[in-house]
Scaffold this active site. Sequence first.
Site, PDB file in Angstrom:
ATOM      1  N   TYR A  92       0.832  -1.207   0.000  1.00 21.83           N
ATOM      2  CA  TYR A  92       0.000   0.000   0.000  1.00 21.83           C
ATOM      3  C   TYR A  92       0.870   1.262   0.000  1.00 21.83           C
ATOM      4  CZ  TYR A  92      -4.314   2.576   1.179  1.00 21.83           C
ATOM      5  OH  TYR A  92      -5.418   3.391   1.169  1.00 21.83           O
ATOM      6  N   SER A 186       1.570  -7.711   1.947  1.00 20.56           N
ATOM      7  CA  SER A 186       0.560  -6.760   2.402  1.00 20.56           C
ATOM      8  C   SER A 186      -0.483  -6.536   1.304  1.00 20.56           C
ATOM      9  CB  SER A 186       1.236  -5.454   2.829  1.00 20.56           C
ATOM     10  OG  SER A 186       0.325  -4.605   3.486  1.00 20.56           O
ATOM     11  N   ASP A 272       1.237  -8.829  14.015  1.00 17.70           N
ATOM     12  CA  ASP A 272       0.886  -7.890  12.945  1.00 17.70           C
ATOM     13  C   ASP A 272      -0.448  -7.217  13.247  1.00 17.70           C
ATOM     14  OD1 ASP A 272       0.389  -6.523  10.603  1.00 17.70           O
ATOM     15  OD2 ASP A 272       0.782  -8.219   9.280  1.00 17.70           O
ATOM     16  N   HIS A 309       4.404  -6.657  10.844  1.00 16.06           N
ATOM     17  CA  HIS A 309       3.928  -6.654   9.460  1.00 16.06           C
ATOM     18  C   HIS A 309       5.020  -7.035   8.461  1.00 16.06           C
ATOM     19  CE1 HIS A 309       0.954  -5.880   6.452  1.00 16.06           C
ATOM     20  NE2 HIS A 309       1.606  -4.858   5.919  1.00 16.06           N
TER      21      HIS A 309
END
Length: 332
Positions: A92, A186, A272, A309
């Site tokens: 992202y 992600s 995460d 993450h």
Amino acid sequence: MPLFDLPLDQLERYAPEVREPADFDAFWTSTLGSAGAAPLVVDVRPERTGLRLVDTWDVTFAGFAGDPIRAWFTRPAGVRTPLPAVVEFLGYGRGRGQPHERLTWAAAGYAHLLMDTRGQGDQYGTGGDTADPHGGAGGQWPATRGILSPADYYYRRLITDGVRAVHAVRELPGVDPARVVATGNSQGGGIAIAVAGLVPDLAALLTTAPFLCHVQRAIELTDAAPYGEIVNYLAVHRDAEDAVRRTLSYVDGVAFARRAVAPAHFGVGLRDTVCPPSTAFAAYNQYGAANGRAARPHCTMHAYPFNHHDGGDAVHVGRQLRWLNTLLETTP
């Protein structure tokens, strides 16, 4: 951040019923059918990079609605035989950046297509080169752009771009079209899962800390971005919840995972808070389920108890390389 989600023994069994619209398959068949009307590869031109061990091309292909999508295509220099190809989707806020930034897959002997992300690229790294010319009712961030309607939602466009990227790489020189792999971390991991559910002859899926999985739970469990952008939108637009949840049901990675048939390699950090581990396990535990238990593809999960993450970071990438080399019977 301490452990906040389900304990690992429960995660390994976590396979919730995830809301799936009755016209899910028809929606995506129609979407991809419309995209397929446009010519695929628009432009391929050599890129001078200063790198001697790889060759790179600046590629433009037609994505959703025929929109031009930019990508870097890189192969080991001097190799003339067709190679398996890894199509990578970005996290992202990231764009494709510079061609020398992501060389792992080409260094490992694969052809590598790095797809730019439409309308992103202004948060990290060195930017992107692909616009998103479409609108729709919703918020300003990609996660909320067009979120009031499945037809207008940003991720309908980005997932379509991802499928088109797989088709495009098969037309590029020096690629073995039977050995194309989707990968991402992600947001990129979520797009890769969607591609695996929509491209029936994909050779493999590699996904780490995937976004867009079990979204209904994610927006209740975390307010970290990008899910937090949806939470913030609903905090202001209090009457939009039903419409938002309906839209999200068309892009949920669990629904795509259930339809996938390619062998898959998952990774997740148990701390995460961006993409909670239970949402990744929801996709992993139901991967290939629509095809029946006997037909479930080879699927593996690596969980990292102390990671966030990053999902295992370079250690996990090493595991991906070894797994894929074995699967495709390549020699690094």
